[in-house]
Design a protein around this motif. Structure first.
Motif, mmCIF file in Angstrom:
data_model
loop_
_atom_site.group_PDB
_atom_site.id
_atom_site.type_symbol
_atom_site.label_atom_id
_atom_site.label_comp_id
_atom_site.label_asym_id
_atom_site.label_seq_id
_atom_site.Cartn_x
_atom_site.Cartn_y
_atom_site.Cartn_z
ATOM 1 N N ARG A 2 0.864 -1.196 0.000
ATOM 2 C CA ARG A 2 0.000 0.000 0.000
ATOM 3 C C ARG A 2 0.891 1.234 0.000
ATOM 4 N NH1 ARG A 2 -4.194 -0.174 4.662
ATOM 5 N NH2 ARG A 2 -5.010 1.583 3.461
ATOM 6 N N ILE A 3 0.739 2.043 -1.035
ATOM 7 C CA ILE A 3 1.629 3.186 -1.225
ATOM 8 C C ILE A 3 0.859 4.491 -1.087
ATOM 9 C CG2 ILE A 3 3.273 4.296 -2.792
ATOM 10 C CD1 ILE A 3 3.517 1.511 -4.158
ATOM 11 N N PHE A 4 1.326 5.331 -0.181
ATOM 12 C CA PHE A 4 0.777 6.676 -0.013
ATOM 13 C C PHE A 4 1.758 7.661 -0.644
ATOM 14 C CE2 PHE A 4 -2.121 6.359 4.009
ATOM 15 C CZ PHE A 4 -2.769 5.268 3.474
ATOM 16 N N GLY A 5 1.269 8.834 -0.938
ATOM 17 C CA GLY A 5 2.137 9.909 -1.406
ATOM 18 C C GLY A 5 2.164 11.021 -0.379
ATOM 19 N N VAL A 6 3.226 11.792 -0.390
ATOM 20 C CA VAL A 6 3.266 12.998 0.438
ATOM 21 C C VAL A 6 3.847 14.137 -0.395
ATOM 22 C CG1 VAL A 6 5.540 12.510 1.490
ATOM 23 C CG2 VAL A 6 3.937 14.074 2.625
ATOM 24 N N ILE A 7 3.138 15.256 -0.398
ATOM 25 C CA ILE A 7 3.638 16.469 -1.052
ATOM 26 C C ILE A 7 4.300 17.308 0.035
ATOM 27 C CG2 ILE A 7 3.045 18.542 -2.347
ATOM 28 C CD1 ILE A 7 0.597 17.010 -3.433
ATOM 29 N N LEU A 8 5.573 17.568 -0.156
ATOM 30 C CA LEU A 8 6.344 18.325 0.830
ATOM 31 C C LEU A 8 6.177 19.821 0.543
ATOM 32 C CD1 LEU A 8 9.456 16.008 0.762
ATOM 33 C CD2 LEU A 8 7.627 16.031 2.480
ATOM 34 N N ALA A 9 5.350 20.462 1.363
ATOM 35 C CA ALA A 9 4.996 21.863 1.130
ATOM 36 C C ALA A 9 5.436 22.753 2.294
ATOM 37 C CB ALA A 9 3.487 21.982 0.918
ATOM 38 N N GLY A 10 6.512 22.360 2.950
ATOM 39 C CA GLY A 10 6.942 23.098 4.133
ATOM 40 C C GLY A 10 8.011 24.131 3.897
ATOM 41 N N GLY A 11 8.458 24.305 2.658
ATOM 42 C CA GLY A 11 9.532 25.253 2.377
ATOM 43 C C GLY A 11 9.121 26.698 2.643
ATOM 44 N N GLU A 12 10.115 27.547 2.859
ATOM 45 C CA GLU A 12 9.834 28.944 3.199
ATOM 46 C C GLU A 12 9.670 29.845 1.977
ATOM 47 O OE1 GLU A 12 12.848 30.199 5.915
ATOM 48 O OE2 GLU A 12 12.416 28.564 7.296
ATOM 49 N N GLY A 13 9.999 29.365 0.795
ATOM 50 C CA GLY A 13 9.808 30.154 -0.427
ATOM 51 C C GLY A 13 10.613 31.444 -0.434
ATOM 52 N N ARG A 14 11.833 31.387 0.126
ATOM 53 C CA ARG A 14 12.660 32.605 0.207
ATOM 54 C C ARG A 14 12.926 33.214 -1.163
ATOM 55 N NH1 ARG A 14 15.066 29.733 4.610
ATOM 56 N NH2 ARG A 14 16.410 28.621 3.181
ATOM 57 N N ARG A 15 13.194 32.360 -2.170
ATOM 58 C CA ARG A 15 13.491 32.897 -3.505
ATOM 59 C C ARG A 15 12.234 33.345 -4.243
ATOM 60 N NH1 ARG A 15 17.516 28.171 -5.354
ATOM 61 N NH2 ARG A 15 16.239 27.075 -3.852
ATOM 62 N N LEU A 179 10.522 24.782 -9.364
ATOM 63 C CA LEU A 179 10.180 26.185 -9.561
ATOM 64 C C LEU A 179 10.616 26.956 -8.318
ATOM 65 C CD1 LEU A 179 6.644 25.868 -11.183
ATOM 66 C CD2 LEU A 179 8.907 25.566 -12.192
ATOM 67 N N ASN A 180 11.811 27.540 -8.385
ATOM 68 C CA ASN A 180 12.400 28.190 -7.220
ATOM 69 C C ASN A 180 12.364 29.707 -7.272
ATOM 70 O OD1 ASN A 180 13.203 25.917 -5.679
ATOM 71 N ND2 ASN A 180 14.811 25.539 -7.168
ATOM 72 N N SER A 181 12.003 30.266 -8.411
ATOM 73 C CA SER A 181 12.037 31.720 -8.550
ATOM 74 C C SER A 181 10.856 32.171 -9.404
ATOM 75 C CB SER A 181 13.349 32.139 -9.235
ATOM 76 O OG SER A 181 13.337 31.713 -10.582
ATOM 77 N N PRO A 182 10.547 33.456 -9.366
ATOM 78 C CA PRO A 182 9.469 33.962 -10.235
ATOM 79 C C PRO A 182 9.742 33.660 -11.709
ATOM 80 C CG PRO A 182 10.008 35.588 -8.558
ATOM 81 C CD PRO A 182 11.036 34.493 -8.444
ATOM 82 N N GLU A 183 11.012 33.680 -12.106
ATOM 83 C CA GLU A 183 11.365 33.376 -13.504
ATOM 84 C C GLU A 183 11.035 31.923 -13.850
ATOM 85 O OE1 GLU A 183 13.277 36.855 -12.013
ATOM 86 O OE2 GLU A 183 13.512 34.817 -11.258
ATOM 87 N N ASP A 184 11.267 31.018 -12.882
ATOM 88 C CA ASP A 184 10.927 29.609 -13.101
ATOM 89 C C ASP A 184 9.425 29.438 -13.299
ATOM 90 O OD1 ASP A 184 13.595 28.952 -12.715
ATOM 91 O OD2 ASP A 184 13.329 28.286 -10.644
ATOM 92 N N LEU A 185 8.658 30.203 -12.556
ATOM 93 C CA LEU A 185 7.200 30.137 -12.661
ATOM 94 C C LEU A 185 6.740 30.592 -14.046
ATOM 95 C CD1 LEU A 185 5.126 29.222 -10.561
ATOM 96 C CD2 LEU A 185 4.863 31.597 -9.864
#
Length: 196
Positions: A2-15, A179-185
């Protein structure tokens, strides 16, 4: 299995100017929704690892897990392993919230690679290198991971190397685009428009 997924959304988004990366708009939808679209069909259930107000993810229908103590992505992986094991899962596949182009065969390829690892741990890789935060983790690794973090270590690569992680090699160079920067977005928007 049985496989679950986890989305790691804990970053601070400094860039990203301190913005909550998970909620940044990409093609009119929050970034996390794109990752969920890619991961959800491949696993039994998806969890979200994020600190702060869990209500901001209420519309996604996924349980939100806070870290016991924040030490980067591995704290989120540990929270997910613990929660998933309690729900009867055998493995957790982790993915960062800023990777909206994950491959549709991520989980099967990670599973195949994990068969060659003594501990059953496998991470994604491509021509550009390894992507150790995108990996499959047996829930039995939770005690070792807890001890690793308690010892003050938090580097994902150090843990995966210590546990002989196998590599699932993918050919699409965009699959693990962060996607680490506005340019990446902006570049990701262009990619999505080109695919439409």
């Amino acid at each position: 299995m049985r496989i679950f997924g986890v989305i790691l959304a804990g970053g601070e988004g400094r860039r990203m100017g301190g913005a909550d990366k998970a909620l940044l708009p990409l093609a009119g939808r929050p970034l996390i929704a794109h990752v969920l679209d890619r991961l959800e069909p491949q696993v039994e259930r998806v969890l979200i690892s994020a600190n702060g107000d869990a209500a901001r993810f209420a519309g996604l229908g996924c349980p939100v897990l806070a870290d016991d103590r924040s030490q980067g992505p591995l704290s989120g992986v540990l929270s997910a392993l613990t929660a998933a094991a309690a729900l009867g899962a055998t493995h957790v596949v982790s993915a960062p919230v800023d990777t909206p182009f994950l491959p549709g065969d991520l989980v099967p390829q990670l599973l195949l690679a994990a068969e060659t690892s003594p501990g059953g741990l496998a991470l994604a890789s491509d021509a550009g290198g390894d992507h150790p935060v995108t990996a499959i983790w047996p829930v039995g690794l939770a005690p070792a991971l807890a001890a690793f973090l308690a010892g003050g270590e938090a580097r994902v690569r150090r843990f995966t190397e210590a546990h002989d992680a196998a590599r699932a090699v993918f050919s699409d160079p965009r699959a693990f685009l962060n996607l680490n920067s506005p340019e990446d977005l902006v570049a990701a928007e262009a990619l999505l428009k080109g695919a439409a």
